[in-house]
Write an enzyme that holds these catalytic residues in place. Structure first.
Site, mmCIF file in Angstrom:
data_model
loop_
_atom_site.group_PDB
_atom_site.id
_atom_site.type_symbol
_atom_site.label_atom_id
_atom_site.label_comp_id
_atom_site.label_asym_id
_atom_site.label_seq_id
_atom_site.Cartn_x
_atom_site.Cartn_y
_atom_site.Cartn_z
ATOM 1 N N ASP A 13 75.351 35.924 -7.900
ATOM 2 C CA ASP A 13 74.249 36.899 -7.895
ATOM 3 C C ASP A 13 74.411 37.975 -6.829
ATOM 4 O OD1 ASP A 13 73.101 35.361 -9.924
ATOM 5 O OD2 ASP A 13 72.024 34.106 -8.494
ATOM 6 N N LYS A 16 77.553 41.499 -9.245
ATOM 7 C CA LYS A 16 78.821 41.724 -9.975
ATOM 8 C C LYS A 16 78.607 42.577 -11.224
ATOM 9 C CE LYS A 16 79.263 37.253 -10.261
ATOM 10 N NZ LYS A 16 78.199 36.828 -9.343
ATOM 11 N N GLY A 40 74.445 35.206 -15.000
ATOM 12 C CA GLY A 40 73.389 36.146 -15.366
ATOM 13 C C GLY A 40 73.697 37.452 -14.661
ATOM 14 N N HIS A 41 74.196 38.428 -15.396
ATOM 15 C CA HIS A 41 74.625 39.698 -14.802
ATOM 16 C C HIS A 41 73.679 40.801 -15.266
ATOM 17 C CE1 HIS A 41 78.979 37.956 -14.320
ATOM 18 N NE2 HIS A 41 78.071 37.279 -13.667
ATOM 19 N N GLN A 223 79.779 33.623 -11.160
ATOM 20 C CA GLN A 223 79.457 32.811 -9.976
ATOM 21 C C GLN A 223 80.078 33.436 -8.719
ATOM 22 O OE1 GLN A 223 80.740 30.700 -12.954
ATOM 23 N NE2 GLN A 223 78.647 31.158 -13.525
#
Ligand code: GDP
Ligand code: IMO
Ligand code: MG
Length: 429
Positions: A13, A16, A40-41, A223
């Site tokens: 988080d 990225k 989750g991007h 990650q």
């Protein structure tokens, strides 16, 4: 060095997605090489917010987007995500999107096992995303996985299903659960197979062709290094290698393709899930970082734990991943603090450490040694050039790069794509 590999240098988080999206318009292909829909991007482009878990962030700019063999793929999550993005106006088709046909699948039985183990672990749980990531990687390494290419041969799947179900039935029995409903699983696979197969191909071949043509490849990690199964805060980690080297093995290109390794580094620290976190702040400062940074998980909505920047951990991540330069993100979240602190070492059993030890108990017991700096009263939010930054914010950036022994290539000052300062272009380095 024409290619760029983006990895998270903390616990995930770091931003990225934003940085990959910003770089993607200048890349010819964007490749995810590990993890799955535990990622989750978030991408913010004008009024639109895109949340991607499995699809490479390049899909939003229409750049060729590839899911490499190192990813574990949940076919139903894939379909749902493609439908969600299509509804947001993103075009996804077999021309701009491909999946490695040797990707292992995440099946409903993996999600079951993830949930059963976490529930049984009580307070000792990892705090996984519950997506079945760990069990799917176990089956890959255990040589029991069903892979994307198997979807084209479902009539010949009996022996593989025997092995897979024998393993899972024994585990399920231990949790008091019924055996896998094999007929239902096969029926579900039959239904989803054509959808996945329209994108499936030997992507190593396509990527090697792209490379030979001199095109630019952007690798998108998920990650962060501190969640790496070898180098992270084991056992509170994810089940893949998140370091830059995985870009090669997880896509079917050799290590020379990795190019510029861009480590994404948040200007403070966050973590979601259980495990050690030396600079965690349980006080109002931690609260303020969480509120200003909107630190809630993209995937699970869980509150992220927050703390000061840890230069020891980040220096270690940069070394382990061979980071060429960093993108320092969320600097704006530190706007308005009177004082800011940076962890520059640890104290453990009366000794001073300049690295993060490997043992879980030591990791839990280290006490951070802080250096305090004056904060800045002006704002960095939305800054797009170095000249827009308050002098004291520049001092903070300079101190960070000095302590982590890695130069700053980009600075991000808001969620918005264009609020980004380019210091050193990773593509032309
Ligand atoms: P990722 O998993 O590394 O892609 O990061 P996430 O998307 O899970 O979390 C990063 C969050 O911070 C997202 O909500 C982004 O929109 C947001 N973000 C990214 N860069 C910045 C920045 O420079 N400033 C602020 N305030 N938010 C940012
Ligand atoms: P992105 O790509 C932050 C964490 C989980 C848990 C541990 C194991 O958005 O940075 P898993 O479901 O992978 O078995 O969970 O890893 N985790 C993440 N934390 N960002 C992520 O991805 C994460 N993906 C997994 O919270 O602690
Ligand atoms: Mg995320």
């Amino acid at each position: 060095m024409a290619n760029v590999t983006v990895i998270g240098a903390q616990w995930g988080d770091e931003g990225k997605g934003k940085i990959v999206d910003w770089l993607a318009s200048r890349a010819d292909a964007v490749v995810r090489f590990q993890g799955g829909h535990n990622a989750g991007h978030t991408l913010v482009v004008g009024e639109q917010v895109y949340k991607l878990s499995l699809l490479p962030s390049g899909i939003v700019t229409g750049t060729l987007s590839i899911i490499g063999n190192g990813v574990v793929l949940d076919p139903w999550a894939l379909k749902a995500e493609i439908e969600k993005l299509t509804a947001q106006g993103v075009e996804i088709n077999a021309d701009n999107f491909a999946i490695a046909d040797n990707c292992p699948l995440i099946l409903p039985l993996h999600r079951d096992l993830d949930g059963l183990r976490e529930a049984a672990a009580g307070a000792g749980k990892i705090g996984t995303t519950g997506r079945g990531i760990g069990p799917a990687y176990e089956d890959k390494v255990g040589r029991r996985a069903i892979r994307v290419c198997d979807l084209a041969h479902l009539d010949a799947l009996d022996a593989q299903l025997d092995r897979l179900c024998a393993h899972h039935d024994a585990l399920r029995a231990g949790f008091g659960q019924p055996p896998v409903d094999r007929a239902a699983l096969l029926a579900e696979l039959r239904e989803i197979a054509p959808y996945v197969l329209q994108f499936a191909q030997p992507v190593w071949k396509r990527l090697n062709a792209v490379r030979k043509a001199g095109a630019r490849i952007l690798f998108e990690g998920a990650q962060g290094v501190l969640l790496d199964v070898d180098h992270g805060t084991y056992p509170f980690v994810t089940s893949s290698n998140t370091v830059s080297g995985t870009a090669a093995s997880g896509s079917g290109l050799g290590p020379s393709a990795t190019g510029f390794v861009l480590g994404i580094v948040k200007a403070y620290t966050t973590r979601v899930g259980s495990g050690p976190f030396p600079t965690e702040l349980a006080d109002e400062v931690g609260q303020r970082l969480g509120e200003r940074g909107h630190e809630f998980g993209t995937v699970t909505g869980r509150k992220r734990r927050c703390g000061w920047f840890d230069a020891v951990l980040t220096r270690q991540s940069c070394a382990i991943s061979g980071v060429t330069g960093i993108a320092l993100t969320k600097l704006d979240v530190l706007d308005g603090f009177d004082k800011v602190k940076i962890c520059i070492g640890y104290r453990l059993n009366g000794k001073v450490l300049d690295y993060f030890p490997s043992h879980a108990a030591d990791q839990a017991n280290v006490e951070p040694i802080y250096e305090e700096m004056d904060g800045w009263q002006g704002t960095t939010a939305g800054a797009r050039s170095w000249a827009d930054l308050p002098a004291q914010a520049i001092k903070y950036i300079q101190r960070v790069q000095e302590l982590i022994e890695t130069p700053v290539a980009l600075v991000s000052t808001s969620p918005e794509r264009e609020d980004t300062i380019l210091v050193r272009d990773p593509f032309v380095d």
